[in-house]
Every structure is written in C-alpha cells, then in structure tokens.
Design a protein around this motif. Sequence first.
Motif, PDB file in Angstrom:
ATOM      1  N   TRP A 234       0.824  -1.196   0.000  1.00 28.31           N
ATOM      2  CA  TRP A 234       0.000   0.000   0.000  1.00 28.31           C
ATOM      3  C   TRP A 234       0.867   1.258   0.000  1.00 28.31           C
ATOM      4  O   TRP A 234       0.587   2.215  -0.723  1.00 28.31           O
ATOM      5  N   LEU A 235       1.931   1.258   0.801  1.00 23.74           N
ATOM      6  CA  LEU A 235       2.823   2.409   0.852  1.00 23.74           C
ATOM      7  C   LEU A 235       3.452   2.674  -0.510  1.00 23.74           C
ATOM      8  O   LEU A 235       3.501   3.817  -0.983  1.00 23.74           O
ATOM      9  N   ARG A 236       3.935   1.612  -1.156  1.00 21.69           N
ATOM     10  CA  ARG A 236       4.563   1.775  -2.481  1.00 21.69           C
ATOM     11  C   ARG A 236       3.547   2.267  -3.507  1.00 21.69           C
ATOM     12  O   ARG A 236       3.854   3.138  -4.341  1.00 21.69           O
ATOM     13  N   TYR A 237       2.343   1.716  -3.452  1.00 21.46           N
ATOM     14  CA  TYR A 237       1.283   2.107  -4.391  1.00 21.46           C
ATOM     15  C   TYR A 237       0.923   3.584  -4.214  1.00 21.46           C
ATOM     16  O   TYR A 237       0.843   4.352  -5.189  1.00 21.46           O
ATOM     17  N   MET A 238       0.706   4.008  -2.946  1.00 25.41           N
ATOM     18  CA  MET A 238       0.314   5.395  -2.689  1.00 25.41           C
ATOM     19  C   MET A 238       1.438   6.363  -3.052  1.00 25.41           C
ATOM     20  O   MET A 238       1.187   7.450  -3.588  1.00 25.41           O
ATOM     21  N   THR A 239       2.698   5.962  -2.804  1.00 24.84           N
ATOM     22  CA  THR A 239       3.826   6.820  -3.166  1.00 24.84           C
ATOM     23  C   THR A 239       3.893   7.019  -4.669  1.00 24.84           C
ATOM     24  O   THR A 239       4.082   8.142  -5.162  1.00 24.84           O
ATOM     25  N   ALA A 240       3.697   5.938  -5.424  1.00 23.39           N
ATOM     26  CA  ALA A 240       3.722   6.025  -6.883  1.00 23.39           C
ATOM     27  C   ALA A 240       2.566   6.873  -7.407  1.00 23.39           C
ATOM     28  O   ALA A 240       2.739   7.675  -8.343  1.00 23.39           O
ATOM     29  N   LYS A 241       1.376   6.709  -6.800  1.00 27.69           N
ATOM     30  CA  LYS A 241       0.210   7.499  -7.238  1.00 27.69           C
ATOM     31  C   LYS A 241       0.449   8.989  -7.002  1.00 27.69           C
ATOM     32  O   LYS A 241       0.139   9.823  -7.866  1.00 27.69           O
ATOM     33  N   LEU A 242       0.984   9.331  -5.838  1.00 26.04           N
ATOM     34  CA  LEU A 242       1.223  10.740  -5.524  1.00 26.04           C
ATOM     35  C   LEU A 242       2.330  11.321  -6.402  1.00 26.04           C
ATOM     36  O   LEU A 242       2.252  12.480  -6.826  1.00 26.04           O
ATOM     37  N   ALA A 243       3.358  10.516  -6.695  1.00 27.32           N
ATOM     38  CA  ALA A 243       4.421  10.989  -7.588  1.00 27.32           C
ATOM     39  C   ALA A 243       3.862  11.277  -8.972  1.00 27.32           C
ATOM     40  O   ALA A 243       4.189  12.296  -9.589  1.00 27.32           O
ATOM     41  N   ALA A 244       2.997  10.387  -9.465  1.00 28.38           N
ATOM     42  CA  ALA A 244       2.381  10.595 -10.783  1.00 28.38           C
ATOM     43  C   ALA A 244       1.483  11.819 -10.797  1.00 28.38           C
ATOM     44  O   ALA A 244       1.283  12.443 -11.839  1.00 28.38           O
ATOM     45  N   ALA A 245       0.926  12.166  -9.607  1.00 26.16           N
ATOM     46  CA  ALA A 245       0.056  13.345  -9.502  1.00 26.16           C
ATOM     47  C   ALA A 245       0.848  14.634  -9.338  1.00 26.16           C
ATOM     48  O   ALA A 245       0.260  15.713  -9.274  1.00 26.16           O
ATOM     49  N   GLY A 246       2.185  14.527  -9.244  1.00 30.07           N
ATOM     50  CA  GLY A 246       3.007  15.720  -9.166  1.00 30.07           C
ATOM     51  C   GLY A 246       3.361  16.168  -7.766  1.00 30.07           C
ATOM     52  O   GLY A 246       3.789  17.310  -7.565  1.00 30.07           O
ATOM     53  N   ALA A 247       3.217  15.269  -6.770  1.00 28.65           N
ATOM     54  CA  ALA A 247       3.574  15.645  -5.405  1.00 28.65           C
ATOM     55  C   ALA A 247       5.068  15.958  -5.326  1.00 28.65           C
ATOM     56  O   ALA A 247       5.883  15.255  -5.915  1.00 28.65           O
ATOM     57  N   PRO A 248       5.457  17.005  -4.603  1.00 22.43           N
ATOM     58  CA  PRO A 248       6.876  17.355  -4.490  1.00 22.43           C
ATOM     59  C   PRO A 248       7.632  16.330  -3.642  1.00 22.43           C
ATOM     60  O   PRO A 248       7.033  15.609  -2.835  1.00 22.43           O
ATOM     61  N   GLU A 249       8.939  16.310  -3.795  1.00 22.13           N
ATOM     62  CA  GLU A 249       9.752  15.311  -3.099  1.00 22.13           C
ATOM     63  C   GLU A 249       9.633  15.442  -1.584  1.00 22.13           C
ATOM     64  O   GLU A 249       9.658  14.436  -0.867  1.00 22.13           O
ATOM     65  N   GLU A 250       9.469  16.670  -1.072  1.00 20.75           N
ATOM     66  CA  GLU A 250       9.375  16.812   0.387  1.00 20.75           C
ATOM     67  C   GLU A 250       8.115  16.154   0.945  1.00 20.75           C
ATOM     68  O   GLU A 250       8.053  15.791   2.124  1.00 20.75           O
ATOM     69  N   HIS A 251       7.085  16.001   0.091  1.00 16.83           N
ATOM     70  CA  HIS A 251       5.882  15.283   0.517  1.00 16.83           C
ATOM     71  C   HIS A 251       6.081  13.774   0.382  1.00 16.83           C
ATOM     72  O   HIS A 251       5.575  13.005   1.208  1.00 16.83           O
ATOM     73  N   LEU A 252       6.805  13.348  -0.643  1.00 15.88           N
ATOM     74  CA  LEU A 252       7.000  11.916  -0.891  1.00 15.88           C
ATOM     75  C   LEU A 252       8.028  11.299   0.049  1.00 15.88           C
ATOM     76  O   LEU A 252       7.944  10.102   0.367  1.00 15.88           O
ATOM     77  N   ALA A 253       9.001  12.089   0.494  1.00 10.93           N
ATOM     78  CA  ALA A 253      10.105  11.543   1.292  1.00 10.93           C
ATOM     79  C   ALA A 253       9.633  10.789   2.534  1.00 10.93           C
ATOM     80  O   ALA A 253      10.119   9.675   2.798  1.00 10.93           O
ATOM     81  N   PRO A 254       8.690  11.323   3.326  1.00  6.99           N
ATOM     82  CA  PRO A 254       8.240  10.565   4.499  1.00  6.99           C
ATOM     83  C   PRO A 254       7.597   9.224   4.127  1.00  6.99           C
ATOM     84  O   PRO A 254       7.722   8.250   4.869  1.00  6.99           O
ATOM     85  N   LEU A 255       6.909   9.179   2.992  1.00  7.54           N
ATOM     86  CA  LEU A 255       6.307   7.919   2.551  1.00  7.54           C
ATOM     87  C   LEU A 255       7.387   6.917   2.142  1.00  7.54           C
ATOM     88  O   LEU A 255       7.303   5.726   2.451  1.00  7.54           O
TER      89      LEU A 255
END
Length: 344
Positions: A118-139
């Motif tokens: 689930w963590l990997r899936y949500m991280t990939a979805k948010l990255a594809a949506a354009g989330a900045p790295e500072e948001h993705l890093a904790p995930l």
Amino acid sequence: MTSTGLVHDHGGGVRSIEVPIPDNPLGTTLVYVVDTDRGPVLVDTGWDDPASWDTLVAGLDACGTQVGEVHGVIITHHHPDHHGLSGRVREASGAWLAMHAADTAIVRRARSTEPGRWLRYMTAKLAAAGAPEEHLAPLRAARPRSVPGLAPALPDREIVPGELLDLAGRRLRAIWTPGHTPGHVCLHLEEEHPARLPGHGRLFSGDHLLPEITPHIGLYEDPDDTTIADPLGDYLDSLERVGRLAPAEVLPAHQHTFTDAPGRVRELLTHHEDRLTGLLALLSEPLTAWQVAERMEWNRPWAQIPFPSRNIAVSEAEAHLRRLVKLGQAELVTGSEPVTYVAV
C-alpha cells in the motif's frame, strides 16, 4: 425526536447512538438501531476504538437492549468509522454483517494486501500526480505497519441493490449510491414517517447525503485494478437517484437528521458544477493534480492543510479532473510526467 445523552429516539422503532471517532473533526458516527421482529439491527457500527466500543455498548443499553442481542449489521460502506466495530459486534452477538459486493471486495483486498505494498502504491500514485519530493520523502522512508481499518471484518451477506433486506417486520430497501466508495449504499425505509411528515419514508444516507458538509469524492484506490473509474460521475448520478426518492426525512451517518432531500441534492449538484467550472478555468495551462489541489478552495489555506489531508485533497482534485476528461472538456497531456491536464 427525543434525546437522552448520546441516544436519540427518532420514532417508529429507530434510534441513533453518537459513537465517537478518535481525533477526527467529524466527531461522531451516528449508529442507527432499527427494531425488528428478530431483534435490533444496526446501520453501521463506528470506529474500532475502546472508547467507541464502550459508547456503543452503553448506547445499546440505553436503547433497552444489549450488544449480545444484535441480530444483524448493515454497513453503508467500508470506511473504518462505519465498519470498524462490525467484527466485534459479530463476536459478541453472532450477528450477520451485510455489505455491497463492491465494498466487500475492498475489504477482502485490504485483509490480504501487506502494508508495504500500500505504501509503495500510494507513493507512486502521488508521484504521478506531481507531489513534491518533500511530501514523498516521508512515505518513502516509512516503515510498513498495520493500520486501523486495514484488517476489517469480512461481511457474510451481500446487499443487493433494489432488493428489500431481510429484516423481519420492516421494509428496508437497498439503494446503490457509488461515489464516496464504489459500494456505498443508502437504505430506504419504506414505511410511513412516524410524525407523518410529507414524503416517501425515511432514508439512512450513510455519507452519501449529509446536511452541512460535502462527502469526500476521491479515487477508488486499488493496486490491482487499472480501470479508469469516474467516482465523481458515479456520485452525481447517485445523488439524482436519491433526490427522486423524495424521502420525508434523511438519517445521515454524521451531524443530524434533516428534511428536503431534493433541495440538499440540488445544493450538492450546484457545488460540484461550480467546482468543475472553476477547475476548467485553471486548466488554461497544463497542471498536475497536485498543482490543481494547491489552487482549489478548501476549508483552510493549502499551507495549513496537514500531510494526510493533502493526500485526500489531491485524490479529490483528480476525481474532478477525471470528470472533466470524461465530459470532453479537458484532456491528459500526452507523454507528460508527472501527468498534467489541460482544457480542451
């Protein structure tokens, strides 16, 4: 309606219990207790938390019954503030649990999918949506762990849309209302209103129709399904269907009961129409779902929205973008990474 503390008597053999949701601005879930010839049946159960369980047990006592006497549980949708205590109620009473097949499939998947996936899936979805790295890093750095609601009870009965549920002495019909979740149901009590209010019976509306807030309409998250669903389109269609029922009173899962369901439906349809119009104006230039979410109007400025709520906001933004694509008013920019949308 009469009230004694956390219990409200709505007449005609229907009561509600205000079951707390820990650390949530919604405050409580209204769990409805429906008298039947075979014992009480609950509509939803509340969050799986010791204080919530104690409140539910005390509320049932105040209703003149006990948790061990519960005959069945009807679950409007799979979210943990509705389905969380269902398993514990079944353990205490032997009650059956009923849910729409689409949400039962989500429960089954949640029970079998390990948290890391689930963590990997949500991280990939948010990255594809354009989330900045500072948001993705904790995930990316998070350690997989069990999360409340990811091992919910598996229902043992299926709610079939359009059919009467097996409630001895009552007429309760299932109305499929996808949007908030793919298997959300409302429940139409096809009996004269106890106060003889004008309209057609009463409607247990779950989260589909609430008196003062708009339910979250995001994406249907499923790591195994690549179908491009249109949750907002589903929701708007479902709203119109409920409006046509014209119940005398709506009994929602949060806040308070209300009348004039068609009027509230019109307000929600207008809200989403205005939101789509505003989004279309933003898309004069290509934007990611994250950039759209940053520019949308929420109940507080974007800078004040906490980390988990930003994930929900981006999901809602993307649901609106998908609706514009479906309507032919916007399109994905070919080859963009992260994915961007632009008005047609």
